[in-house]
Design a protein around this motif. Structure first.
Motif, PDB file in Angstrom:
ATOM      1  N   THR A 128       0.835  -1.199   0.000  1.00 52.36           N
ATOM      2  CA  THR A 128       0.000   0.000   0.000  1.00 52.36           C
ATOM      3  C   THR A 128       0.869   1.248   0.000  1.00 52.36           C
ATOM      4  N   TYR A 155      -8.224  -9.565   0.418  1.00 54.09           N
ATOM      5  CA  TYR A 155      -8.427  -9.562   1.862  1.00 54.09           C
ATOM      6  C   TYR A 155      -9.860  -9.923   2.224  1.00 54.09           C
ATOM      7  N   ASP A 203      -8.381   3.686  -3.933  1.00 50.48           N
ATOM      8  CA  ASP A 203      -9.295   3.175  -2.907  1.00 50.48           C
ATOM      9  C   ASP A 203      -9.049   1.684  -2.733  1.00 50.48           C
ATOM     10  N   THR A 204      -9.640   1.137  -1.667  1.00 48.06           N
ATOM     11  CA  THR A 204      -9.544  -0.298  -1.443  1.00 48.06           C
ATOM     12  C   THR A 204     -10.479  -1.029  -2.396  1.00 48.06           C
ATOM     13  N   ASP A 216      -6.467  -1.163  -3.944  1.00 48.56           N
ATOM     14  CA  ASP A 216      -5.688  -1.700  -2.831  1.00 48.56           C
ATOM     15  C   ASP A 216      -6.430  -2.861  -2.161  1.00 48.56           C
ATOM     16  N   GLU A 217      -5.672  -3.821  -1.688  1.00 45.83           N
ATOM     17  CA  GLU A 217      -6.177  -4.905  -0.836  1.00 45.83           C
ATOM     18  C   GLU A 217      -7.086  -5.908  -1.547  1.00 45.83           C
TER      19      GLU A 217
END
Length: 151
Positions: A10, A68, A30-31, A64-65
């Motif tokens: 990140t 998860y 953004d995620t 991002d991510e």
């Protein structure tokens, strides 16, 4: 950017986004979960195409991510539409804790995952980061300092 949690994916993505913005590129960050929330709201309002067109105006989007939080089929389809709408139109930087071979788990569908990966890697540089988590490394270092030397 692929690799385990805590190694700076990140941080690196944000740094690259800042450099792109400083070079005059428009950037959105953004995620993955928040991208899905944004697209789902647009879809429910009947404005998904308009939202995707608005996002396409940006030179770079950062997601991002990925990996998860697993996505249901509807979310996976929205995410695919985001990736497909940018294919050969704009840059995407993605961070994920999962290797591509496990993206089917996140997107509830190996075929959708494979189609996304195919588009993402076509003109891409894939960086796989390794190492220990910076967060747990700092904690281990602190604990090591507190332990008496037994030599």
């Amino acid at each position: 950017l692929l690799g385990p949690p805590g190694i700076g994916k990140t941080h690196l993505a944000i740094g690259l986004g800042v450099k792109a913005a400083q070079a005059g590129c428009s950037v959105l960050f953004d995620t993955a979960n928040n991208w899905i929330t944004r697209l789902a709201a647009a879809h429910q309002a009947g404005h998904l195409d308009t939202e995707l067109k608005k996002i396409r105006r940006y030179k770079l989007i950062i997601i991002d991510e990925v990996g998860y939080i697993p996505f249901d089929q509807d979310a996976a389809n929205l995410f695919f539409q985001l990736v497909a709408s940018r294919y050969e139109q704009g840059s995407i930087l993605v961070t994920s804790n999962l290797p591509f071979g496990r993206w089917g788990e996140t997107f509830s569908d190996d075929v959708v995952a494979a189609a996304m990966i195919d588009r993402l890697v076509h003109h891409a540089e894939v960086l796989t980061l390794t190492g220990d988590s910076y967060r747990t490394r700092a904690r281990r270092d602190l604990l090591a300092k507190d332990r008496p030397n037994r030599d």
